[in-house]
Design a protein around this motif. Structure first.
Motif, mmCIF file in Angstrom:
data_model
loop_
_atom_site.group_PDB
_atom_site.id
_atom_site.type_symbol
_atom_site.label_atom_id
_atom_site.label_comp_id
_atom_site.label_asym_id
_atom_site.label_seq_id
_atom_site.Cartn_x
_atom_site.Cartn_y
_atom_site.Cartn_z
ATOM 1 N N GLU A 33 -30.546 61.747 22.636
ATOM 2 C CA GLU A 33 -31.423 62.317 23.642
ATOM 3 C C GLU A 33 -32.083 61.053 24.132
ATOM 4 N N ILE A 34 -32.121 60.362 22.941
ATOM 5 C CA ILE A 34 -32.772 58.981 24.034
ATOM 6 C C ILE A 34 -32.371 58.438 25.228
ATOM 7 N N ALA A 35 -30.800 58.115 24.836
ATOM 8 C CA ALA A 35 -30.047 57.304 25.563
ATOM 9 C C ALA A 35 -29.887 58.855 26.789
ATOM 10 N N ARG A 36 -29.542 60.234 26.224
ATOM 11 C CA ARG A 36 -29.349 60.830 27.667
ATOM 12 C C ARG A 36 -30.521 60.922 28.455
ATOM 13 N N SER A 37 -31.802 60.363 28.507
ATOM 14 C CA SER A 37 -33.150 60.683 28.787
ATOM 15 C C SER A 37 -33.360 59.461 29.911
ATOM 16 N N LEU A 38 -32.687 58.788 29.230
ATOM 17 C CA LEU A 38 -33.410 56.909 30.170
ATOM 18 C C LEU A 38 -31.680 56.981 30.979
ATOM 19 N N GLN A 39 -30.786 57.452 30.743
ATOM 20 C CA GLN A 39 -29.800 57.974 31.864
ATOM 21 C C GLN A 39 -30.181 58.513 32.663
ATOM 22 N N ARG A 40 -30.781 59.739 32.616
ATOM 23 C CA ARG A 40 -31.624 60.908 33.886
ATOM 24 C C ARG A 40 -32.660 59.790 34.876
ATOM 25 N N SER A 41 -33.236 58.994 33.058
ATOM 26 C CA SER A 41 -34.281 58.303 34.764
ATOM 27 C C SER A 41 -33.620 57.339 35.212
ATOM 28 N N ALA A 42 -32.627 56.660 34.457
ATOM 29 C CA ALA A 42 -31.750 56.028 35.135
ATOM 30 C C ALA A 42 -31.308 56.014 36.879
ATOM 31 N N GLU A 43 -30.480 57.159 36.664
ATOM 32 C CA GLU A 43 -29.525 57.692 37.453
ATOM 33 C C GLU A 43 -30.354 58.586 38.799
ATOM 34 N N HIS A 44 -31.677 58.698 38.550
ATOM 35 C CA HIS A 44 -32.881 59.641 39.648
ATOM 36 C C HIS A 44 -33.480 58.895 40.270
ATOM 37 N N SER A 45 -33.688 57.440 39.572
ATOM 38 C CA SER A 45 -34.738 56.301 40.037
ATOM 39 C C SER A 45 -34.076 55.649 41.585
ATOM 40 N N ARG A 46 -35.335 55.160 42.345
ATOM 41 C CA ARG A 46 -34.326 55.330 43.161
ATOM 42 C C ARG A 46 -35.806 53.652 43.695
ATOM 43 N N GLN A 47 -35.694 53.233 42.645
ATOM 44 C CA GLN A 47 -36.899 51.911 42.732
ATOM 45 C C GLN A 47 -36.140 50.469 41.586
ATOM 46 N N ARG A 48 -35.004 51.095 41.345
ATOM 47 C CA ARG A 48 -34.294 49.842 40.656
ATOM 48 C C ARG A 48 -33.372 49.218 41.416
ATOM 49 N N LYS A 49 -33.371 47.769 40.499
ATOM 50 C CA LYS A 49 -32.746 46.504 41.289
ATOM 51 C C LYS A 49 -31.740 45.948 40.642
ATOM 52 N N ALA A 50 -31.104 46.758 39.666
ATOM 53 C CA ALA A 50 -29.733 46.921 39.242
ATOM 54 C C ALA A 50 -29.503 48.571 38.621
ATOM 55 N N GLY A 51 -28.135 48.384 38.504
ATOM 56 C CA GLY A 51 -27.606 49.511 38.122
ATOM 57 C C GLY A 51 -27.985 50.531 36.538
ATOM 58 N N ALA A 52 -27.471 51.948 37.595
ATOM 59 C CA ALA A 52 -28.370 52.387 36.350
ATOM 60 C C ALA A 52 -28.598 52.378 34.357
ATOM 61 N N PHE A 53 -26.976 51.367 34.396
ATOM 62 C CA PHE A 53 -26.727 51.306 32.516
ATOM 63 C C PHE A 53 -27.735 50.124 32.914
ATOM 64 N N GLN A 54 -27.465 49.098 33.534
ATOM 65 C CA GLN A 54 -28.297 47.777 33.124
ATOM 66 C C GLN A 54 -30.155 47.810 33.011
ATOM 67 N N SER A 55 -30.624 49.442 34.060
ATOM 68 C CA SER A 55 -31.532 49.303 33.989
ATOM 69 C C SER A 55 -32.167 49.837 32.805
ATOM 70 N N ALA A 56 -31.434 51.056 31.949
ATOM 71 C CA ALA A 56 -31.403 51.900 31.374
ATOM 72 C C ALA A 56 -32.049 51.042 29.942
#
Length: 104
Positions: A39-62
């Motif tokens: 659940e922690i991983a899935r939450s981080l995945q959702r956050s990373a994939e929905h973020s418009r401010q990240r500078k790296a890919g979703a996996f790396q950001s999470a």
């Protein structure tokens, strides 16, 4: 300039501010207190994939946010909690099709 302890509305610890109002990811409330690593991983995945401010890919950001939390907690993090968060890293790797960490 660092905020002084007790200086009004500024946070006492910059790391707490990063975790709560990061410009990299908008974390779901209580993500790091969940008891299920998946659940922690899935939450981080959702956050990373929905973020418009990240500078790296979703996996790396999470993964970076998870590592940041674990590293900032340091020795104060109970062993059981650390195991859960380390397991969340493996779950995050699995979600993104990356090789899991080998125990050794």
């Amino acid at each position: 300039m660092a905020a002084k302890a007790g200086s009004g509305d500024t946070p006492r610890r910059w790391s707490q501010q990063v975790t709560e109002i990061s410009h990299a990811l908008d974390l779901e409330p209580g993500v790091f207190s969940l008891s299920d690593p998946r659940e922690i991983a899935r939450s981080l995945q959702r956050s990373a994939e929905h973020s418009r401010q990240r500078k790296a890919g979703a996996f790396q950001s999470a993964m970076s946010m998870l590592n940041f939390y674990v590293n900032r907690a340091g020795r104060k993090l109970p062993a059981e909690r650390r195991r859960c968060l380390e397991a969340a890293k493996d779950e995050l790797r699995a979600i993104y099709g990356r090789p899991r960490h080998q125990q050794g």
